[in-house]
Design a protein around this motif. Structure first.
Motif, PDB file in Angstrom:
ATOM      1  N   ASP A   1      -2.310  -4.786  -2.454  1.00  0.00           N
ATOM      2  CA  ASP A   1      -2.101  -5.459  -3.553  1.00  0.00           C
ATOM      3  C   ASP A   1      -0.754  -5.323  -4.029  1.00  0.00           C
ATOM      4  O   ASP A   1      -0.293  -4.433  -4.335  1.00  0.00           O
ATOM      5  N   ASP A   2       0.046  -6.385  -4.275  1.00  0.00           N
ATOM      6  CA  ASP A   2       1.657  -6.443  -4.225  1.00  0.00           C
ATOM      7  C   ASP A   2       1.833  -5.703  -5.599  1.00  0.00           C
ATOM      8  O   ASP A   2       2.936  -5.430  -5.797  1.00  0.00           O
ATOM      9  N   SER A   3       0.894  -5.792  -6.567  1.00  0.00           N
ATOM     10  CA  SER A   3       1.278  -4.719  -8.107  1.00  0.00           C
ATOM     11  C   SER A   3       1.418  -3.429  -7.578  1.00  0.00           C
ATOM     12  O   SER A   3       1.935  -2.698  -8.732  1.00  0.00           O
ATOM     13  N   VAL A   4       0.997  -3.003  -6.799  1.00  0.00           N
ATOM     14  CA  VAL A   4       0.982  -1.760  -6.595  1.00  0.00           C
ATOM     15  C   VAL A   4       2.188  -1.196  -5.645  1.00  0.00           C
ATOM     16  O   VAL A   4       2.631  -1.547  -4.540  1.00  0.00           O
ATOM     17  N   THR A   5       3.188  -0.601  -6.383  1.00  0.00           N
ATOM     18  CA  THR A   5       4.397  -0.009  -5.921  1.00  0.00           C
ATOM     19  C   THR A   5       4.451   1.427  -5.110  1.00  0.00           C
ATOM     20  O   THR A   5       4.199   2.331  -5.947  1.00  0.00           O
ATOM     21  N   VAL A   6       4.406   1.521  -3.763  1.00  0.00           N
ATOM     22  CA  VAL A   6       4.162   2.847  -3.054  1.00  0.00           C
ATOM     23  C   VAL A   6       5.433   3.030  -2.365  1.00  0.00           C
ATOM     24  O   VAL A   6       5.884   2.079  -1.596  1.00  0.00           O
ATOM     25  N   ASN A   7       5.824   4.212  -2.478  1.00  0.00           N
ATOM     26  CA  ASN A   7       7.149   4.521  -1.472  1.00  0.00           C
ATOM     27  C   ASN A   7       7.343   5.921  -1.103  1.00  0.00           C
ATOM     28  O   ASN A   7       7.195   6.762  -2.127  1.00  0.00           O
ATOM     29  N   GLY A   8       7.147   6.180   0.002  1.00  0.00           N
ATOM     30  CA  GLY A   8       7.345   7.692   0.524  1.00  0.00           C
ATOM     31  C   GLY A   8       6.250   8.682   0.030  1.00  0.00           C
ATOM     32  O   GLY A   8       6.337   9.637  -0.632  1.00  0.00           O
ATOM     33  N   GLY A   9       4.906   8.146  -0.015  1.00  0.00           N
ATOM     34  CA  GLY A   9       3.888   8.853  -0.567  1.00  0.00           C
ATOM     35  C   GLY A   9       3.711   9.207  -2.012  1.00  0.00           C
ATOM     36  O   GLY A   9       2.913   9.815  -2.518  1.00  0.00           O
ATOM     37  N   LYS A  10       4.397   8.024  -2.900  1.00  0.00           N
ATOM     38  CA  LYS A  10       4.188   8.260  -4.308  1.00  0.00           C
ATOM     39  C   LYS A  10       3.949   6.647  -4.768  1.00  0.00           C
ATOM     40  O   LYS A  10       4.702   5.944  -4.108  1.00  0.00           O
ATOM     41  N   ILE A  11       3.166   6.487  -5.799  1.00  0.00           N
ATOM     42  CA  ILE A  11       2.900   5.476  -6.530  1.00  0.00           C
ATOM     43  C   ILE A  11       3.888   5.552  -7.635  1.00  0.00           C
ATOM     44  O   ILE A  11       3.571   6.369  -8.383  1.00  0.00           O
ATOM     45  N   ASP A  12       4.701   4.436  -7.976  1.00  0.00           N
ATOM     46  CA  ASP A  12       5.186   4.251  -9.202  1.00  0.00           C
ATOM     47  C   ASP A  12       4.392   3.633 -10.135  1.00  0.00           C
ATOM     48  O   ASP A  12       3.990   2.463 -10.355  1.00  0.00           O
ATOM     49  N   LEU A  13       3.783   4.607 -11.164  1.00  0.00           N
ATOM     50  CA  LEU A  13       2.692   4.051 -12.182  1.00  0.00           C
ATOM     51  C   LEU A  13       3.632   3.093 -13.065  1.00  0.00           C
ATOM     52  O   LEU A  13       2.829   2.213 -13.570  1.00  0.00           O
ATOM     53  N   VAL A  14       4.674   3.479 -13.481  1.00  0.00           N
ATOM     54  CA  VAL A  14       5.160   2.527 -14.554  1.00  0.00           C
ATOM     55  C   VAL A  14       5.337   0.876 -14.082  1.00  0.00           C
ATOM     56  O   VAL A  14       5.072   0.046 -14.550  1.00  0.00           O
ATOM     57  N   LYS A  15       6.006   0.941 -12.740  1.00  0.00           N
ATOM     58  CA  LYS A  15       6.015  -0.365 -12.161  1.00  0.00           C
ATOM     59  C   LYS A  15       4.853  -0.948 -11.722  1.00  0.00           C
ATOM     60  O   LYS A  15       4.605  -2.215 -12.234  1.00  0.00           O
ATOM     61  N   THR A  16       3.916  -0.301 -11.338  1.00  0.00           N
ATOM     62  CA  THR A  16       2.671  -0.836 -10.964  1.00  0.00           C
ATOM     63  C   THR A  16       1.922  -1.266 -12.288  1.00  0.00           C
ATOM     64  O   THR A  16       1.461  -2.381 -12.293  1.00  0.00           O
ATOM     65  N   ALA A  17       1.719  -0.567 -13.303  1.00  0.00           N
ATOM     66  CA  ALA A  17       1.363  -0.857 -14.599  1.00  0.00           C
ATOM     67  C   ALA A  17       2.033  -2.040 -15.219  1.00  0.00           C
ATOM     68  O   ALA A  17       1.161  -3.157 -15.526  1.00  0.00           O
ATOM     69  N   TYR A  18       3.314  -2.191 -15.111  1.00  0.00           N
ATOM     70  CA  TYR A  18       4.154  -3.452 -15.506  1.00  0.00           C
ATOM     71  C   TYR A  18       3.649  -4.605 -14.941  1.00  0.00           C
ATOM     72  O   TYR A  18       3.389  -5.643 -15.565  1.00  0.00           O
ATOM     73  N   ASP A  19       3.715  -4.436 -13.423  1.00  0.00           N
ATOM     74  CA  ASP A  19       3.586  -5.661 -12.699  1.00  0.00           C
ATOM     75  C   ASP A  19       1.907  -6.074 -12.815  1.00  0.00           C
ATOM     76  O   ASP A  19       1.874  -7.397 -13.054  1.00  0.00           O
ATOM     77  N   ALA A  20       0.988  -5.273 -13.106  1.00  0.00           N
ATOM     78  CA  ALA A  20      -0.289  -5.590 -13.315  1.00  0.00           C
ATOM     79  C   ALA A  20      -0.499  -6.245 -14.515  1.00  0.00           C
ATOM     80  O   ALA A  20      -1.367  -7.083 -14.522  1.00  0.00           O
ATOM     81  N   LEU A  21       0.009  -5.489 -15.550  1.00  0.00           N
ATOM     82  CA  LEU A  21      -0.250  -6.141 -16.718  1.00  0.00           C
ATOM     83  C   LEU A  21       0.365  -7.529 -17.015  1.00  0.00           C
ATOM     84  O   LEU A  21      -0.081  -8.422 -17.768  1.00  0.00           O
ATOM     85  N   SER A  22       1.643  -7.582 -16.550  1.00  0.00           N
ATOM     86  CA  SER A  22       2.430  -8.732 -16.485  1.00  0.00           C
ATOM     87  C   SER A  22       1.506 -10.143 -15.974  1.00  0.00           C
ATOM     88  O   SER A  22       1.667 -11.181 -16.546  1.00  0.00           O
ATOM     89  N   LEU A  23       0.716  -9.689 -15.211  1.00  0.00           N
ATOM     90  CA  LEU A  23      -0.184 -11.034 -14.518  1.00  0.00           C
ATOM     91  C   LEU A  23      -1.184 -11.364 -15.463  1.00  0.00           C
ATOM     92  O   LEU A  23      -1.862 -12.351 -15.367  1.00  0.00           O
TER      93      LEU A  23
END
Length: 162
Positions: free
Chosen positions: A103-125
């Motif tokens: 799911d493109d709205s979930v931002t994962v990097n180095g075993g960490k989910i960026d909850l702020v960016k994920t929430a922002y992207d998901a809610l923006s849609l």
């Protein structure tokens, strides 16, 4: 009232901006309940009371994430321009690896989910194209600019025509 109940539930949640999921990939059969409030930075202050609630599961080394992202979106009514808070909800149901998500709205990097960016992207849609403060919003008079929800039109009445 309902408002206090909501605030109390929001306030009791653990506050997180990043979810470390690295160890989760080594734990087959593990399920974790997620229930966080996610503070939004000032540049994304149109969103407030953001929460991420759901589950993360490791089934045979496939990690699935199923969460509901909720929050309030502050904008203005398209008819009268009064400020409105619109409740939004986005459901994310996806597979994650240590560096990506289906799911493109979930931002994962180095075993960490960026909850702020994920929430922002998901809610923006989920932001509606048209927002009204109420079903029966009267809008603004095209002639004098009066907000007809709060005041009467100041236009000269001329045989019933503006």
């Amino acid at each position: 009232g309902i408002g206090m109940h909501f605030l109390r539930r929001y306030a009791m949640r653990e506050v997180k901006t990043v979810l470390d999921i690295a160890s989760f990939f080594k734990s087959t059969g593990m399920t974790e309940t997620l229930d966080f409030s996610v503070p939004m930075p000032p540049e994304q202050s149109e969103f407030s009371d953001v929460t991420v609630v759901g589950k993360m599961k490791n089934t045979a080394d496939v990690v699935s994430l199923k969460v509901t992202v909720s929050g309030l979106y502050k904008t203005e009514c398209d008819r009268c321009l009064d400020e409105v808070s619109v409740p939004l909800e986005a459901v994310i149901d996806t597979i994650v690896t240590e560096n990506e998500s289906k799911d493109d709205s979930v931002t994962v990097n180095g075993g960490k989910i960026d909850l702020v960016k994920t929430a922002y992207d998901a809610l923006s849609l989920e932001i509606p194209l048209i927002v009204h403060c109420s079903e029966d919003c009267k809008g603004i008079c095209q002639g004098c600019g009066a907000n007809l929800n709060h005041e009467t039109c100041r236009c000269e009445q001329n045989d019933g025509e503006l």
